[in-house]
Enzyme design. Structure first.
Site, PDB file in Angstrom:
ATOM      1  N   LYS A   1      30.853 -18.600 -13.947  1.00  0.00           N
ATOM      2  CA  LYS A   1      31.206 -19.727 -14.958  1.00  0.00           C
ATOM      3  C   LYS A   1      30.044 -19.798 -16.030  1.00  0.00           C
ATOM      4  O   LYS A   1      30.419 -20.036 -17.236  1.00  0.00           O
ATOM      5  CB  LYS A   1      30.977 -20.949 -14.046  1.00  0.00           C
ATOM      6  CG  LYS A   1      31.498 -22.212 -14.791  1.00  0.00           C
ATOM      7  CD  LYS A   1      31.412 -23.646 -13.797  1.00  0.00           C
ATOM      8  CE  LYS A   1      32.662 -23.298 -12.928  1.00  0.00           C
ATOM      9  NZ  LYS A   1      32.692 -24.470 -12.038  1.00  0.00           N
TER      10      LYS A   1
ATOM     11  N   ARG B   1      27.543 -28.349 -11.933  1.00  0.00           N
ATOM     12  CA  ARG B   1      28.833 -27.451 -11.416  1.00  0.00           C
ATOM     13  C   ARG B   1      28.253 -26.155 -10.749  1.00  0.00           C
ATOM     14  O   ARG B   1      27.260 -25.641 -11.458  1.00  0.00           O
ATOM     15  CB  ARG B   1      29.945 -26.974 -12.277  1.00  0.00           C
ATOM     16  CG  ARG B   1      30.832 -28.257 -12.947  1.00  0.00           C
ATOM     17  CD  ARG B   1      31.862 -27.735 -13.679  1.00  0.00           C
ATOM     18  NE  ARG B   1      32.572 -28.685 -14.166  1.00  0.00           N
ATOM     19  CZ  ARG B   1      32.568 -29.449 -15.219  1.00  0.00           C
ATOM     20  NH1 ARG B   1      31.685 -29.522 -15.916  1.00  0.00           N
ATOM     21  NH2 ARG B   1      33.580 -30.469 -15.293  1.00  0.00           N
TER      22      ARG B   1
ATOM     23  N   GLY C   1      37.114 -24.372  -5.529  1.00  0.00           N
ATOM     24  CA  GLY C   1      36.975 -25.676  -4.410  1.00  0.00           C
ATOM     25  C   GLY C   1      36.109 -25.386  -3.411  1.00  0.00           C
ATOM     26  O   GLY C   1      35.941 -26.179  -2.729  1.00  0.00           O
TER      27      GLY C   1
ATOM     28  N   MET D   1      32.711 -24.592  -3.384  1.00  0.00           N
ATOM     29  CA  MET D   1      31.506 -25.273  -3.563  1.00  0.00           C
ATOM     30  C   MET D   1      31.520 -26.657  -4.424  1.00  0.00           C
ATOM     31  O   MET D   1      32.750 -27.285  -4.499  1.00  0.00           O
ATOM     32  CB  MET D   1      30.617 -24.393  -4.034  1.00  0.00           C
ATOM     33  CG  MET D   1      30.440 -23.070  -3.100  1.00  0.00           C
ATOM     34  SD  MET D   1      29.079 -22.047  -3.529  1.00  0.00           S
ATOM     35  CE  MET D   1      29.914 -21.376  -5.266  1.00  0.00           C
TER      36      MET D   1
ATOM     37  N   ARG E   1      37.900 -18.127 -17.200  1.00  0.00           N
ATOM     38  CA  ARG E   1      37.546 -16.797 -16.520  1.00  0.00           C
ATOM     39  C   ARG E   1      38.690 -15.946 -16.430  1.00  0.00           C
ATOM     40  O   ARG E   1      39.763 -16.359 -16.835  1.00  0.00           O
ATOM     41  CB  ARG E   1      37.327 -17.225 -14.856  1.00  0.00           C
ATOM     42  CG  ARG E   1      38.234 -18.111 -14.238  1.00  0.00           C
ATOM     43  CD  ARG E   1      37.893 -18.710 -13.072  1.00  0.00           C
ATOM     44  NE  ARG E   1      38.876 -19.762 -12.562  1.00  0.00           N
ATOM     45  CZ  ARG E   1      38.671 -20.534 -11.723  1.00  0.00           C
ATOM     46  NH1 ARG E   1      37.387 -20.780 -11.266  1.00  0.00           N
ATOM     47  NH2 ARG E   1      39.799 -21.506 -11.381  1.00  0.00           N
TER      48      ARG E   1
ATOM     49  N   HIS F   1      44.325 -27.182  -6.264  1.00  0.00           N
ATOM     50  CA  HIS F   1      43.593 -26.462  -5.230  1.00  0.00           C
ATOM     51  C   HIS F   1      44.359 -25.777  -4.282  1.00  0.00           C
ATOM     52  O   HIS F   1      44.034 -24.458  -4.111  1.00  0.00           O
ATOM     53  CB  HIS F   1      42.569 -27.599  -4.450  1.00  0.00           C
ATOM     54  CG  HIS F   1      41.968 -26.764  -3.254  1.00  0.00           C
ATOM     55  ND1 HIS F   1      42.461 -26.705  -1.941  1.00  0.00           N
ATOM     56  CD2 HIS F   1      40.663 -26.400  -3.298  1.00  0.00           C
ATOM     57  CE1 HIS F   1      41.445 -26.221  -1.149  1.00  0.00           C
ATOM     58  NE2 HIS F   1      40.642 -26.035  -2.222  1.00  0.00           N
TER      59      HIS F   1
ATOM     60  N   SER G   1      41.228  17.132  11.396  1.00  0.00           N
ATOM     61  CA  SER G   1      41.710  15.761  10.839  1.00  0.00           C
ATOM     62  C   SER G   1      41.115  14.758  11.733  1.00  0.00           C
ATOM     63  O   SER G   1      40.885  14.682  12.872  1.00  0.00           O
ATOM     64  CB  SER G   1      43.292  15.646  11.336  1.00  0.00           C
ATOM     65  OG  SER G   1      43.648  14.298  10.886  1.00  0.00           O
TER      66      SER G   1
ATOM     67  N   CYS H   1      43.737  10.813  10.097  1.00  0.00           N
ATOM     68  CA  CYS H   1      44.974  10.329  10.527  1.00  0.00           C
ATOM     69  C   CYS H   1      44.869   9.082  11.317  1.00  0.00           C
ATOM     70  O   CYS H   1      46.045   8.634  11.955  1.00  0.00           O
ATOM     71  CB  CYS H   1      45.730  11.496  11.330  1.00  0.00           C
ATOM     72  SG  CYS H   1      44.745  12.064  12.790  1.00  0.00           S
TER      73      CYS H   1
ATOM     74  N   TYR I   1      43.289  14.732   2.457  1.00  0.00           N
ATOM     75  CA  TYR I   1      44.225  14.035   2.412  1.00  0.00           C
ATOM     76  C   TYR I   1      43.917  12.866   3.602  1.00  0.00           C
ATOM     77  O   TYR I   1      43.111  12.961   4.206  1.00  0.00           O
ATOM     78  CB  TYR I   1      45.688  14.602   2.855  1.00  0.00           C
ATOM     79  CG  TYR I   1      45.500  15.331   4.177  1.00  0.00           C
ATOM     80  CD1 TYR I   1      46.152  14.386   5.353  1.00  0.00           C
ATOM     81  CD2 TYR I   1      45.125  16.292   4.375  1.00  0.00           C
ATOM     82  CE1 TYR I   1      46.054  14.854   6.572  1.00  0.00           C
ATOM     83  CE2 TYR I   1      44.909  16.934   5.925  1.00  0.00           C
ATOM     84  CZ  TYR I   1      45.703  16.254   7.016  1.00  0.00           C
ATOM     85  OH  TYR I   1      45.260  16.495   8.133  1.00  0.00           O
TER      86      TYR I   1
END
Length: 886
Positions: A22, A91, A100, A102, A335, A448, A769, A837, A857
């Site tokens: 902010k 704020r 919402g 804080m 933002r 909110h 693997s 895997c 992979y």
């Protein structure tokens, strides 16, 4: 000067670590010359120091007073002046948005004297007393933890007494009485009068925002969103501008694109004669932002111009909070906006088309988690009943569950629930996390409930105004539902249905299945475009965990480039259990060979089906891994059956034979007992039968004109000598099968010792693997089945780990063993192929880790193939995140 305080003109948007999101964005808008009220930001460094020591850093408040004097000069007003007071807002503002979670306190500086001065200066007594009651309410709740319900109760009583539906219709006399009632609430809880010193109010507010970083709901939200717990929050102190000064004032939230769908246009909410908290809380229902064009055309045109500039500056969807005071527009925040998964893909593709970002940047702006959410099913509208009501579609998805009316009931529920509230507040967060979906009677797309639900990917419908909520009832259209009744909510169109509505497959899944084309659908077109770019850039291949032809075929449709794990033990279930029983109960070589001979053609047919589905692609077949007793009935069940038969004087028969076998094979810790490679070494012919089935199936496919590419994987190897013994047996069998293609032999690395001796094991293995499920269990000393329900919640709460190590690879533990094994294995055998895997192969964060660790992979369940493909591409173009809406 301490360096803990920055004027808005001193910062910029790149200082989020220091100024919070902010503060950095307020500084950026100030540098752009936009109408931002004067103010300053107290840094996250100050917050962290406060949290570390429990006291405000030395010199901080003196620095605050210095910056306050500069603000007073700019505003031409004095903080604490009884006749013409400068009022402030305080704020929170962490690096990542935590809507919402804080605290915010408005109108700081008002007291019993200056409220009269504000009334004279503004020529509006109602406005002054409305501002004062808001201060007492927010200050009491935030600084002294007074329950918000106590203030809301007084406000509700004031509306009842005045005979008006909303607080905006209370007159100045009624607001004066409300202030007196609020003061009594404050004194009853604190034992002191409401602070009359403006400077004391300010300092208490700043420390309260610091403390709010560790509020339970904030900690829970960070854990949910995987935001680090040690960042701290900045504090933004700003001169107040007032949206509650009459009908030519108001407050609103705007989005430069629709955060639900990504469509271009003007989206947001506006509320006349109100302050910002009224919009976010959803206490009063707003009007659409487009109506501002009629209410205040000049401010609307100015706002559209600013929105265009901000999106151009940030090159992304922007979320903007603004206030209009007596016809003058002020910007209070911007933002990068939170958005739904669908909007994330659509907006990323749009911005490429507009020439704003590159395809690489677009790919970095979407995530595997978002793609996973798009693959969830939606309601079958053809089977849906008439809706009970229609609200605002705030966060898409289909959710079905029993009604609960409070957060505690949601968290205590054992089945899926829908949290139903008039409006949500930050204290509802635990219930919002636990619920399948959220339904509110008030609020809109910027409330909110909506903002938090979108951030979590939860289905949400807001502003269903027809709902009448009692303590444990919901009434709409003359129909009453109670807690426990099932409803279905559709966050895509806002419909609320009675009962459980059938679901249908996601259109994104149908696209991957080949049932739909992307043409003409913005979402599917965006998904297709970004998946193609991800595949083009990816270095990691994506294989599937598939045990049969149907799973393999689906995985191939979803883009798999092979099978990384075929679990042969899954082929022994169902009717074939009796054959495994015969193998276990064999009393000699002849009986054992007879049992293995019966299994051979079944295994061969299974492999032929699998190789056909994956023709031309590698298929890694793991030899049988689990303890054989898992194919027999449980010890407790057999004991009870045998005991019952004996008590009745009956012969337990086959159950008695099975019980003797289970007791003979019983182990205290079977996962560390006779399983994996140990089975092949202890039970003659078991692995040989499987190797022969693989080779014969491959030979049959070659004879049929196919291109099978099988690989044999030996599980649970801890020493190279184990692998050498199995390899020698396997090679002898392979040499006997005419027409079989070359078949590589490798091993799973799932025992810590195997990782540490990977250089030795690579001498006998053509590929590795990683079985990260067992590797994680053995590295931590956890039994997964026991610990996750026993104490993982406590460990997460204490910060022992931020996320379960069975969900995301533990980079410092099991992950470090992966790195060691890759390095040592390839040092011994440079051409060594390395994959994974375990379940981690489909986890987005883990895929990125495996890319950096140098694997070739990952392998995961068929459903997660597209997710792994996307993340493999993102990992290959990794750079500074250009869009983070957290």
């Amino acid at each position: 000067m301490t360096g803990y305080v920055y004027d808005f003109i001193e910062g910029n948007r790149d200082l989020k670590d220091l100024l919070g999101g902010k503060g950095a964005n307020l500084a950026e808008m100030t540098r752009m010359g936009l109408p931002v009220p004067p103010g300053f930001t107290i840094t996250t460094d100050a917050c962290r120091e406060y949290l570390r020591t429990g006291t405000v850093p030395d010199g901080l408040f003196a620095d605050v007073e210095d910056h306050l004097r500069l603000m007073q000069t700019r505003m031409g007003r004095t903080f604490g002046d009884p006749d013409d007071p400068l009022l402030l807002s305080v704020r929170s503002g962490a690096k990542f948005s935590m809507p919402g979670m804080m605290e915010t306190i408005l109108d700081i500086g008002l007291n019993d004297t200056s409220v009269a001065g504000l009334a004279r200066q503004s020529a509006d007594e109602r406005f002054a007393w409305d501002s004062y009651r808001r201060l007492i309410q927010m200050f009491g709740r935030t600084v002294f933890d007074i329950p918000g319900e106590d203030f809301e109760s007084e406000l509700a009583q004031a509306r009842v007494s005045a005979g008006v539906p909303t607080d905006a219709e209370l007159d100045q006399g009624q607001l004066y009485d409300l202030v007196e009632a609020y003061k009594k609430v404050f004194h009853a809880h604190t034992g002191r009068d409401f602070p009359q010193s403006p400077h004391e109010q300010l300092l208490l507010a700043i420390t309260a925002v610091f403390r709010s970083w560790n509020a339970e709901r904030a900690v829970l939200y960070r854990r949910q969103e995987r935001i680090p717990q040690d960042l701290g929050t900045a504090v933004n102190v700003m001169a107040m501008v007032f949206g509650n000064r009459g009908i030519d004032s108001g407050t609103g939230v705007a989005f430069t694109r629709d955060p639900a769908t990504g469509r271009r246009g003007v989206y947001g909410d506006y509320l006349r004669n109100a302050q910002g908290e009224d919009v976010v809380a959803g206490i009063r229902n707003t009007v659409g932002l487009a109506e501002l064009a009629t209410i205040d055309p000049a401010s609307y045109r100015r706002l559209l111009s600013i929105m265009e500039r901000l999106e151009g500056r940030y090159r992304d969807l922007c979320d903007i909070e603004f206030t209009i005071e007596n016809g003058k527009l002020w910007m209070l925040q911007t933002r990068v906006g939170k958005r739904t998964p669908a909007a994330a893909f659509v907006i990323a593709a749009q911005l490429v088309d507009e020439g704003t970002i590159t395809l690489d940047e677009a790919l970095r702006r979407v995530t595997g988690e978002q793609l996973a959410q798009l693959m969830f099913p939606s309601f079958d509208q053809d089977a849906a009943p008439a809706p009970l009501t229609i609200g605002v579609p705030a966060s898409p998805g289909a959710a079905v569950g029993a009604i609960v009316f409070d957060s505690a009931a949601a968290t205590a529920a054992t089945g899926p629930v829908i949290l139903v509230r008039r409006e949500t507040n930050p204290d509802d967060l635990p219930g919002m996390i636990a619920a399948q979906g959220i339904l509110t009677a008030r609020g809109g797309k910027t409330s909110h409930a909506a903002v938090v639900a979108r951030g979590m990917g939860k289905t949400c419908v807001c502003g269903a105004e027809e709902l009448e909520l009692g303590d444990d009832t919901l009434t709409v259209g003359g129909r009453t539902l109670r807690a426990g009744d099932v409803i279905s909510i559709d966050g895509t169109n806002g419909r609320v249905y009675p009962g459980s509505v059938p679901v249908r497959p996601s259109e994104v899944v149908r696209y991957f299945e080949g049932e739909l084309t992307a043409y003409g659908d913005p979402l599917l077109a965006a998904v297709e475009r970004l998946m193609i770019h991800a595949d083009h850039n990816a270095r990691l291949g994506v294989h599937a965990n598939a045990d049969n032809g149907a799973d393999a075929a689906r995985a191939r449709r979803f883009g798999a480039t092979g099978v990384g794990l075929c679990r042969t033990e899954h082929m022994f279930l169902g009717d074939r259990r009796t054959l495994v029983e015969r193998l276990i109960l064999a009393s000699g070589d002849a009986e054992r060979e007879e049992a293995l001979a019966a299994l051979l053609p079944l295994q061969r047919a299974d492999f032929e089906q699998l190789f056909a589905a994956m023709d031309g692609l590698p298929v890694t077949v793991r030899l049988i891994d689990p303890p054989l007793h898992e194919f027999l009935p449980p010890l407790e069940e057999l004991t009870a059956r045998v005991a019952r038969a004996e008590a009745l004087g009956e012969d337990p028969g086959h159950d008695g034979v099975l019980l003797a076998a289970v007791r003979r094979m019983h182990e205290q810790n079977p996962m560390l007992g006779l399983r994996g490679v140990r089975l092949g070494l202890v039970i003659p012919g078991l692995f040989a039968m499987q190797v022969r089935a693989i080779a014969e199936a491959a030979a049959a496919r070659v004879a049929a004109g196919g291109d099978p590419r099988p690989e044999i994987m030996v599980p649970l190897v801890g020493a190279v000598q184990e692998l050498q013994a199995v390899r020698a047996e396997a090679q002898a069998v392979l040499a006997e099968v005419a027409g079989a293609p070359p078949i590589r032999i490798g091993t799973m690395i799932e025992v810590p010792r195997a990782a540490l001796t990977a250089g030795q094991i690579a001498g006998a293995a053509e590929f590795f693997s990683f079985g990260t499920n067992d590797l994680t269990q053995m590295t931590w000393g956890f039994s997964r089945d026991d610990v996750e329900g026993a104490f993982f919640g406590r460990y997460l709460g204490l910060g022992v780990f931020a996320v379960s190590p069975f969900e995301t690879i533990d980079a410092d533990g099991a992950g470090e063993l992966v790195r060691i094994a890759v390095e040592r294995g390839r040092a011994a055998r440079p051409e060594l192929t390395v994959g994974v895997c375990g379940e981690h192969g489909g986890d987005p964060a883990s895929v990125r880790f495996f890319h950096t660790a140098g694997l070739d992979y990952v392998s995961c369940s068929p459903f997660r193939i597209p997710i792994a493909r996307l993340e493999a591409g993102r990992a290959a173009i990794a750079g500074v995140a250009v869009s983070d809406s957290r």
